[in-house]
Write a protein that holds these residues in place. Structure first.
Motif, PDB file in Angstrom:
ATOM      1  N   CYS A  98       0.857  -1.185   0.000  1.00 50.62           N
ATOM      2  CA  CYS A  98       0.000   0.000   0.000  1.00 50.62           C
ATOM      3  C   CYS A  98       0.898   1.241   0.000  1.00 50.62           C
ATOM      4  O   CYS A  98       2.000   1.220   0.563  1.00 50.62           O
ATOM      5  CB  CYS A  98      -0.872  -0.014   1.251  1.00 50.62           C
ATOM      6  N   SER A 123       4.096   9.748  -5.046  1.00 48.14           N
ATOM      7  CA  SER A 123       3.285   9.792  -6.267  1.00 48.14           C
ATOM      8  C   SER A 123       4.139  10.065  -7.494  1.00 48.14           C
ATOM      9  O   SER A 123       3.939   9.451  -8.547  1.00 48.14           O
ATOM     10  CB  SER A 123       2.196  10.862  -6.155  1.00 48.14           C
ATOM     11  N   CYS A 176       5.176   3.269 -12.859  1.00 45.76           N
ATOM     12  CA  CYS A 176       3.999   2.715 -13.544  1.00 45.76           C
ATOM     13  C   CYS A 176       4.046   3.007 -15.042  1.00 45.76           C
ATOM     14  O   CYS A 176       3.706   2.142 -15.849  1.00 45.76           O
ATOM     15  CB  CYS A 176       2.722   3.274 -12.928  1.00 45.76           C
ATOM     16  N   ALA A 194      -0.505  -0.612 -10.534  1.00 48.13           N
ATOM     17  CA  ALA A 194      -1.213  -0.025  -9.399  1.00 48.13           C
ATOM     18  C   ALA A 194      -2.674  -0.457  -9.432  1.00 48.13           C
ATOM     19  O   ALA A 194      -3.248  -0.659 -10.496  1.00 48.13           O
ATOM     20  CB  ALA A 194      -1.128   1.495  -9.459  1.00 48.13           C
ATOM     21  N   ARG A 195      -3.234  -0.596  -8.246  1.00 52.54           N
ATOM     22  CA  ARG A 195      -4.670  -0.829  -8.138  1.00 52.54           C
ATOM     23  C   ARG A 195      -5.208  -0.005  -6.977  1.00 52.54           C
ATOM     24  O   ARG A 195      -4.525   0.177  -5.958  1.00 52.54           O
ATOM     25  CB  ARG A 195      -4.996  -2.314  -7.983  1.00 52.54           C
ATOM     26  N   GLN A 196      -6.380   0.509  -7.156  1.00 55.29           N
ATOM     27  CA  GLN A 196      -7.011   1.377  -6.168  1.00 55.29           C
ATOM     28  C   GLN A 196      -7.868   0.537  -5.236  1.00 55.29           C
ATOM     29  O   GLN A 196      -8.603  -0.344  -5.679  1.00 55.29           O
ATOM     30  CB  GLN A 196      -7.879   2.404  -6.894  1.00 55.29           C
ATOM     31  N   TRP A 199      -6.667   4.390  -0.881  1.00 55.04           N
ATOM     32  CA  TRP A 199      -5.255   4.050  -1.023  1.00 55.04           C
ATOM     33  C   TRP A 199      -4.986   3.310  -2.326  1.00 55.04           C
ATOM     34  O   TRP A 199      -5.818   2.560  -2.813  1.00 55.04           O
ATOM     35  CB  TRP A 199      -4.772   3.196   0.150  1.00 55.04           C
ATOM     36  N   THR A 200      -3.787   3.520  -2.830  1.00 61.17           N
ATOM     37  CA  THR A 200      -3.329   2.791  -4.001  1.00 61.17           C
ATOM     38  C   THR A 200      -2.345   1.722  -3.550  1.00 61.17           C
ATOM     39  O   THR A 200      -1.506   1.968  -2.692  1.00 61.17           O
ATOM     40  CB  THR A 200      -2.640   3.750  -5.003  1.00 61.17           C
ATOM     41  N   HIS A 201      -2.477   0.555  -4.135  1.00 66.34           N
ATOM     42  CA  HIS A 201      -1.593  -0.569  -3.835  1.00 66.34           C
ATOM     43  C   HIS A 201      -0.746  -0.846  -5.065  1.00 66.34           C
ATOM     44  O   HIS A 201      -1.248  -0.862  -6.191  1.00 66.34           O
ATOM     45  CB  HIS A 201      -2.410  -1.803  -3.456  1.00 66.34           C
ATOM     46  N   TYR A 202       0.549  -1.078  -4.836  1.00 64.27           N
ATOM     47  CA  TYR A 202       1.500  -1.246  -5.933  1.00 64.27           C
ATOM     48  C   TYR A 202       2.135  -2.625  -5.872  1.00 64.27           C
ATOM     49  O   TYR A 202       2.375  -3.172  -4.798  1.00 64.27           O
ATOM     50  CB  TYR A 202       2.599  -0.189  -5.848  1.00 64.27           C
TER      51      TYR A 202
END
Length: 101
Positions: free
Chosen positions: A32, A48, A55, A62-64, A68-71
């Motif tokens: 996260c 960011s 990315c 990345a997924r939202q 929060w965004t998870h990488y």
């Protein structure tokens, strides 16, 4: 003529110590953004910035989830980057020309 713009994005992603540190964290699995911010002791805007470059290179996805965004590492992106590095640094004996002869 070959378009090296995708390659340039990959190598730009790999030429910064903070981005290399992020990749090292992601080797152990998805993280996260909040975990990366805390572990790296950087601000959200700095993270960011670096994550956009990673990315855009295709090495990280990345997924939202909520706010929060998870990488995580992209297997296909990493394989492509490795393949391109090898292709670009392997001598092509067949196309070598002799100079000044």
């Amino acid at each position: 003529m070959t378009d090296f713009s995708k390659d340039a994005k990959i190598f730009k992603a790999l030429c910064d110590t903070k981005r290399l540190t992020i990749l090292d964290y992601l080797k152990s699995g998805e993280k996260c953004a909040c975990v990366l911010i805390e572990n790296m002791n950087i601000g959200q805007s700095a993270l960011s910035y670096h994550m956009k470059i990673l990315c855009d290179s295709g090495i990280v996805i990345a997924r939202q989830e909520g706010k929060w965004t998870h990488y995580s590492l992209s297997k296909s992106g990493s394989e492509y980057a490795s393949k391109r590095l090898l292709e670009l640094t392997t001598p092509n004996i067949e196309n070598q020309s002799s100079c000044c002869k």
